[in-house]
Every structure is written in C-alpha cells, then in structure tokens.
Design a protein around this motif. Structure first.
Motif, PDB file in Angstrom:
ATOM      1  N   ARG A   1       0.805  -1.216   0.000  1.00 33.34           N
ATOM      2  CA  ARG A   1       0.000   0.000   0.000  1.00 33.34           C
ATOM      3  C   ARG A   1       0.838   1.267   0.000  1.00 33.34           C
ATOM      4  O   ARG A   1       0.294   2.354  -0.020  1.00 33.34           O
ATOM      5  CB  ARG A   1      -0.914  -0.009   1.230  1.00 33.34           C
ATOM      6  N   ILE A   2       2.156   1.128   0.043  1.00 32.50           N
ATOM      7  CA  ILE A   2       3.024   2.300   0.094  1.00 32.50           C
ATOM      8  C   ILE A   2       3.214   2.873  -1.298  1.00 32.50           C
ATOM      9  O   ILE A   2       3.313   2.137  -2.286  1.00 32.50           O
ATOM     10  CB  ILE A   2       4.386   1.925   0.720  1.00 32.50           C
ATOM     11  N   SER A   3       3.263   4.190  -1.380  1.00 33.05           N
ATOM     12  CA  SER A   3       3.513   4.877  -2.650  1.00 33.05           C
ATOM     13  C   SER A   3       4.628   5.888  -2.450  1.00 33.05           C
ATOM     14  O   SER A   3       4.864   6.366  -1.338  1.00 33.05           O
ATOM     15  CB  SER A   3       2.251   5.590  -3.143  1.00 33.05           C
ATOM     16  N   LEU A   4       5.310   6.211  -3.559  1.00 29.32           N
ATOM     17  CA  LEU A   4       6.391   7.194  -3.521  1.00 29.32           C
ATOM     18  C   LEU A   4       6.141   8.239  -4.604  1.00 29.32           C
ATOM     19  O   LEU A   4       5.924   7.896  -5.772  1.00 29.32           O
ATOM     20  CB  LEU A   4       7.752   6.515  -3.756  1.00 29.32           C
ATOM     21  N   ILE A   5       6.171   9.504  -4.204  1.00 36.19           N
ATOM     22  CA  ILE A   5       6.064  10.632  -5.125  1.00 36.19           C
ATOM     23  C   ILE A   5       7.387  11.375  -5.081  1.00 36.19           C
ATOM     24  O   ILE A   5       7.863  11.740  -3.998  1.00 36.19           O
ATOM     25  CB  ILE A   5       4.916  11.587  -4.712  1.00 36.19           C
ATOM     26  N   ASP A   6       8.016  11.567  -6.246  1.00 37.56           N
ATOM     27  CA  ASP A   6       9.308  12.248  -6.241  1.00 37.56           C
ATOM     28  C   ASP A   6       9.125  13.745  -6.026  1.00 37.56           C
ATOM     29  O   ASP A   6       7.999  14.253  -5.943  1.00 37.56           O
ATOM     30  CB  ASP A   6      10.101  11.937  -7.509  1.00 37.56           C
TER      31      ASP A   6
ATOM     32  N   VAL B   1       6.352   7.496  -8.485  1.00 36.44           N
ATOM     33  CA  VAL B   1       7.404   6.522  -8.779  1.00 36.44           C
ATOM     34  C   VAL B   1       6.833   5.113  -8.709  1.00 36.44           C
ATOM     35  O   VAL B   1       7.053   4.292  -9.606  1.00 36.44           O
ATOM     36  CB  VAL B   1       8.573   6.679  -7.790  1.00 36.44           C
ATOM     37  N   PHE B   2       6.099   4.830  -7.661  1.00 35.03           N
ATOM     38  CA  PHE B   2       5.390   3.544  -7.558  1.00 35.03           C
ATOM     39  C   PHE B   2       4.239   3.720  -6.594  1.00 35.03           C
ATOM     40  O   PHE B   2       4.190   4.662  -5.803  1.00 35.03           O
ATOM     41  CB  PHE B   2       6.326   2.416  -7.091  1.00 35.03           C
ATOM     42  N   GLY B   3       3.303   2.802  -6.674  1.00 33.48           N
ATOM     43  CA  GLY B   3       2.156   2.821  -5.769  1.00 33.48           C
ATOM     44  C   GLY B   3       0.978   3.596  -6.317  1.00 33.48           C
ATOM     45  O   GLY B   3       1.135   4.468  -7.189  1.00 33.48           O
ATOM     46  N   PRO B   4      -0.229   3.315  -5.813  1.00 33.66           N
ATOM     47  CA  PRO B   4      -1.452   3.940  -6.346  1.00 33.66           C
ATOM     48  C   PRO B   4      -1.819   5.274  -5.714  1.00 33.66           C
ATOM     49  O   PRO B   4      -2.708   5.964  -6.218  1.00 33.66           O
ATOM     50  CB  PRO B   4      -2.529   2.894  -6.009  1.00 33.66           C
ATOM     51  N   LEU B   5      -1.166   5.656  -4.623  1.00 31.84           N
ATOM     52  CA  LEU B   5      -1.599   6.836  -3.881  1.00 31.84           C
ATOM     53  C   LEU B   5      -0.983   8.101  -4.444  1.00 31.84           C
ATOM     54  O   LEU B   5       0.079   8.087  -5.049  1.00 31.84           O
ATOM     55  CB  LEU B   5      -1.240   6.699  -2.403  1.00 31.84           C
ATOM     56  N   ARG B   6      -1.681   9.213  -4.226  1.00 27.49           N
ATOM     57  CA  ARG B   6      -1.182  10.531  -4.583  1.00 27.49           C
ATOM     58  C   ARG B   6      -1.249  11.421  -3.342  1.00 27.49           C
ATOM     59  O   ARG B   6      -1.856  11.067  -2.346  1.00 27.49           O
ATOM     60  CB  ARG B   6      -2.009  11.140  -5.729  1.00 27.49           C
ATOM     61  N   GLN B   7      -0.663  12.574  -3.405  1.00 26.85           N
ATOM     62  CA  GLN B   7      -0.578  13.458  -2.243  1.00 26.85           C
ATOM     63  C   GLN B   7      -1.959  14.010  -1.908  1.00 26.85           C
ATOM     64  O   GLN B   7      -2.478  14.891  -2.593  1.00 26.85           O
ATOM     65  CB  GLN B   7       0.388  14.606  -2.532  1.00 26.85           C
ATOM     66  N   THR B   8      -2.582  13.506  -0.848  1.00 23.51           N
ATOM     67  CA  THR B   8      -3.871  14.020  -0.377  1.00 23.51           C
ATOM     68  C   THR B   8      -3.833  14.094   1.132  1.00 23.51           C
ATOM     69  O   THR B   8      -3.078  13.373   1.791  1.00 23.51           O
ATOM     70  CB  THR B   8      -5.042  13.106  -0.818  1.00 23.51           C
ATOM     71  N   PRO B   9      -4.691  14.925   1.718  1.00 20.32           N
ATOM     72  CA  PRO B   9      -4.708  15.035   3.189  1.00 20.32           C
ATOM     73  C   PRO B   9      -5.164  13.758   3.881  1.00 20.32           C
ATOM     74  O   PRO B   9      -4.998  13.622   5.082  1.00 20.32           O
ATOM     75  CB  PRO B   9      -5.703  16.181   3.435  1.00 20.32           C
ATOM     76  N   HIS B  10      -5.770  12.820   3.127  1.00 20.12           N
ATOM     77  CA  HIS B  10      -6.321  11.623   3.741  1.00 20.12           C
ATOM     78  C   HIS B  10      -5.290  10.505   3.859  1.00 20.12           C
ATOM     79  O   HIS B  10      -5.635   9.403   4.273  1.00 20.12           O
ATOM     80  CB  HIS B  10      -7.516  11.129   2.936  1.00 20.12           C
ATOM     81  N   HIS B  11      -4.052  10.764   3.484  1.00 21.32           N
ATOM     82  CA  HIS B  11      -3.016   9.745   3.549  1.00 21.32           C
ATOM     83  C   HIS B  11      -1.958  10.132   4.568  1.00 21.32           C
ATOM     84  O   HIS B  11      -1.715  11.312   4.821  1.00 21.32           O
ATOM     85  CB  HIS B  11      -2.347   9.556   2.185  1.00 21.32           C
ATOM     86  N   LEU B  12      -1.331   9.126   5.146  1.00 21.24           N
ATOM     87  CA  LEU B  12      -0.141   9.377   5.956  1.00 21.24           C
ATOM     88  C   LEU B  12       1.009   9.711   5.026  1.00 21.24           C
ATOM     89  O   LEU B  12       1.183   9.071   3.983  1.00 21.24           O
ATOM     90  CB  LEU B  12       0.204   8.137   6.787  1.00 21.24           C
ATOM     91  N   SER B  13       1.801  10.700   5.371  1.00 22.93           N
ATOM     92  CA  SER B  13       2.882  11.155   4.497  1.00 22.93           C
ATOM     93  C   SER B  13       4.132  11.430   5.316  1.00 22.93           C
ATOM     94  O   SER B  13       4.052  12.035   6.386  1.00 22.93           O
ATOM     95  CB  SER B  13       2.458  12.421   3.741  1.00 22.93           C
TER      96      SER B  13
END
Length: 230
Positions: free
Chosen positions: A115-120, A126-138
């Motif tokens: 479930r982990i995602s990486l945004i450069d 980079v990988f994973g389905p998540l994008r930067q949103t307030p509903h995710h742990l970052s």
C-alpha cells in the motif's frame, strides 16, 4: 398506578446512577478504542519513516528513483529490508545476478508494503497507487538535507487482527459486566435509601391515624437522627 414517595425517590436515584454508570462505561470504551487507534497510527508512521530512510539510501546510491519505476519486486524488497523483514544487504543486486530470493523474517502485524507509494520531488509518481492528499499518511524522504520525495500510505483502517480484536472485545465485556454489577448495586442502595428517608413520614402517618381513631396517647418513634427524625 400510584407510586409512593419512597419508590419515587428510589426510581429517581436509580435513573441518575444508571445514566452515570452507562455514560462512564461508554466513555471508557471510547477512550480505549481511540487510544488504540492512535497507537496504531503512530506505529504505522514509524514504519513509514523507516521506509523513507531506506528509499533515501537507495537514492543516495543511484542518484535517482528511476530504477524503481515499474520494478515492484525491487520496491518490495527495499521496503521489506527497511522494515526488517529480510536479511540480505542488497536485494537489487541479488535479482540482477539471478541469486536466490533473500531470506525473509516473519512479517509484522501490519502488512503495509503493497500500500506504500512514492512521489518524487517533481510530483511524479514513482510507484504505488496513492497521490498526495490530506487523507493519507505522508513522510518526507530526504537525502543530504534535501527533500527528494514523499512516501505515502493510506490511513489505517483499524481492521484488527484476531488477537487484537479478542483483547478489545474482552475489555469491553469486562466493562459491561462491571457496569451491570454497579447498576444492580445502585438499585439496591437506591431502594434502601428511599425507604430509609421516608420511614419517619410513614411513622407520622400511622400516629396520625391512631390519634384520629381516639388513641391520644400515641407517639411517633424517633427512628432517624436528622431533620426528618427531629
């Protein structure tokens, strides 16, 4: 149905006590649930920081995250190594050289790898389905003091394991049993207190009837050393 004063006092006291004990049990259960949820969230954040550190180490070795794009097996092994699930030092080289898969340790209770995602830093996934949103742990991934990306994970859904769910259920059952016991005790105390408070009034009523029937020597016995007894 006509209720006597003692019953009215007893029922009033029982109602107040039942509501108080019920509110206490509910607040205790909510506190237990909220506290455990906070613990799980902090635990997942700690795991996410470990993953961010592992990805930062990969970035320092390769100067980019390009080698992780479309390579889920490499990503998975970097995550597992960061979380202490495998013991091999360089999983990417093992895959490239055709070696046997690295030896795994037993997975921890929260399986967060897929479930982990990486945004450069450029905002590209980079990988994973998540994008930067307030509903995710970052968690920010840094290398040499510079920000190189964000590691994301979904908010914990708190789907407890069987052992954890059994523990929570047992605690709630204990709270419910204690609440029922206290309610039963409160009912007994309220009934006794109601009878005790109105006993002088009942004695006065009996003496009044005796005097009305001609027994002028009748006197009320002093049963309480308080305002009603006096």
């Amino acid at each position: 149905m006509r209720l006597s004063i003692s019953k009215k006092i007893s029922f009033s006291l029982m109602l107040v006590l039942v509501l108080s004990i019920g509110a206490m049990a509910w607040l205790t259960a909510q506190s237990l649930q909220t506290g455990f949820n906070s613990y799980l969230k902090e635990k997942q954040l700690a795991d996410l920081r470990k993953v961010a550190s592992g990805l930062a180490q990969y970035y320092e070795e390769h100067q980019s995250f390009d080698g992780l794009r479309h390579r889920p097996r490499v990503v998975r092994q970097i995550i597992d190594r960061a979380l202490g699930r495998i013991t091999q030092e360089n999983p990417e080289e093992a895959i490239a050289d055709g070696d046997a898969p690295p030896r795994r340790r037993p997975p921890p209770s929260s399986e967060m790898g897929p479930r982990i995602s990486l945004i450069d830093e450029a905002g590209q996934p980079v990988f994973g389905p998540l994008r930067q949103t307030p509903h995710h742990l970052s968690v920010v991934a840094e290398s040499a003091g510079a920000r190189i990306g964000h590691v994301l994970a979904p908010m914990p859904e708190f789907a407890f394991e069987k052992n954890t769910a059994d523990f929570i259920r047992t605690q709630l059952q204990h709270i419910a049993i204690l609440a029922l016991f206290l309610i039963a005790l409160a009912m007994v105390v309220a009934f006794w207190l109601g009878k005790h408070l109105v006993r002088p009034i009942a004695g006065l009523r009996q003496v009044t009837r005796q005097i009305a029937s001609g027994q002028l020597q009748a006197r009320a016995a002093i049963v309480n050393q308080d305002e009603l007894g006096d």
